[in-house]
Design a protein around this motif. Structure first.
Motif, PDB file in Angstrom:
ATOM      1  N   ASP A   1       6.386  41.546  67.905  1.00 60.32           N
ATOM      2  CA  ASP A   1       5.677  40.031  67.056  1.00 60.32           C
ATOM      3  C   ASP A   1       4.662  39.260  67.756  1.00 60.32           C
ATOM      4  O   ASP A   1       5.015  38.790  69.074  1.00 60.32           O
TER       5      ASP A   1
ATOM      6  N   ASP B   1       4.275  36.039  67.194  1.00 58.73           N
ATOM      7  CA  ASP B   1       4.438  34.595  67.538  1.00 58.73           C
ATOM      8  C   ASP B   1       4.806  35.101  69.097  1.00 58.73           C
ATOM      9  O   ASP B   1       5.755  33.858  69.526  1.00 58.73           O
TER      10      ASP B   1
ATOM     11  N   GLU C   1       5.953  34.458  73.208  1.00 56.49           N
ATOM     12  CA  GLU C   1       5.068  33.857  74.358  1.00 56.49           C
ATOM     13  C   GLU C   1       3.776  35.298  74.400  1.00 56.49           C
ATOM     14  O   GLU C   1       3.006  34.508  75.307  1.00 56.49           O
TER      15      GLU C   1
END
Ligand code: NAP
Length: 242
Positions: A152, A154, A156
């Motif tokens: 992913d 996105d 963190e």
């Protein structure tokens, strides 16, 4: 607690493992401080005993099968069972270079501790876990081991692509799933924990969380009731995607 309960924590001489050991001792467990350094392991165990808690040092290097077998014999003779196994010992050797440049020795060494070491501790201790009333095994994994999060953009920590470390924790999660499957008809529960990015020697204390925060999910999974999950991956907020 009525009967004496025994918990073995690997890599308990410092960092997250030490905090988990302290908390399980405060909950009344007899904690076995698994460490490869006799000096550091005894120091931690003696410190807990001086506080009126039950603790003992158990020499264990997870990459050395003889030391694991010796630990199993000692626990067998002294206690006859193991209620909790925290597979916490782990290393991170990556320098952050891309996979195309990673030296295979970094992969081999990382897997030797984080995967093969954990596997041989788990397999060797399993007869003792079976002798406990309702044993709990916690494999200390990482969000970095989640293939879903790693894919992913996105996430963190999307930029933290440590080939050896991340893939070792992915494989550790595979051990969780497979051992939990084998043991599903028993009272033994096996889960992976993600303690989060924690300030310890592992990351030069760059982590943003404390060891107290990290220990929460590990202790929770170590003390699950009979109705609790098995074969899962959790952080303190709930399930983590595989
Ligand atoms: P740490 O302070 O470096 O502690 C690691 C522990 O593992 C030490 O006690 C170390 O012993 C022990 N260890 C390493 N190799 C071993 C071996 N072959 N046999 C026995 N013990 C061995 O790091 P930590 O952050 O507390 O790490 C604990 C676990 O949490 C690891 O599995 C790590 O991957 C995981 N984790 C950490 C973070 C984080 O942000 N810190 C995040 C997610 C997951 P020595 O003192 O002898 O080296």
């Amino acid at each position: 607690m009525d009967a004496e309960r025994i918990a073995l924590i690997t890599g308990a001489n410092k960092g997250i493992g030490l905090q988990v050991a302290k908390e399980l001792a405060l909950l009344g467990y007899t904690v076995l401080i698994g460490a490869r350094s006799e000096t550091l392991g005894k120091e931690v165990a003696n410190g807990l005993v001086e506080e009126g808690l039950r603790a003992a040092f158990v020499p264990i290097d997870v990459t050395n099968i003889e030391s694991i077998r010796a630990a199993e014999s000692m626990i067998h003779e002294q206690f006859g069972k193991l209620d909790v196994l925290i597979n916490n010992a782990g290393i991170a050797l990556d320098s952050g270079i891309p996979p195309s440049q990673v030296d295979i020795e970094v992969l081999r060494k990382t897997f030797e501790t984080n995967v093969f070491g954990t596997f041989q501790v788990f397999q060797t201790m399993l007869p003792l876990l079976r002798r406990a009333e309702a044993a709990r095994v916690v494999n200390v994994s990482s969000g970095l081991g989640s293939l879903t999060l790693n894919s992913d953009p996105d996430y963190e920590y999307a930029k933290v692509k440590l080939l050896a470390y991340n893939s070792s924790k992915t494989t550790l999660n595979a051990l969780t799933v497979q051992f939990a499957h084998e043991l599903k008809a028993t009272s033994i529960k096996v889960n992976s924990a993600d303690p989060g990015f924690t300030a310890t020697d592992l990351n030069g204390h760059r982590g943003t969380r404390t060891v107290e925060q990290a220990a929460r999910i590990i202790v929770r999974l170590a003390t699950l009731p009979g109705s609790g999950p098995t074969g899962g991956f959790f952080d303190e907020n709930g399930p983590v995607p595989w």
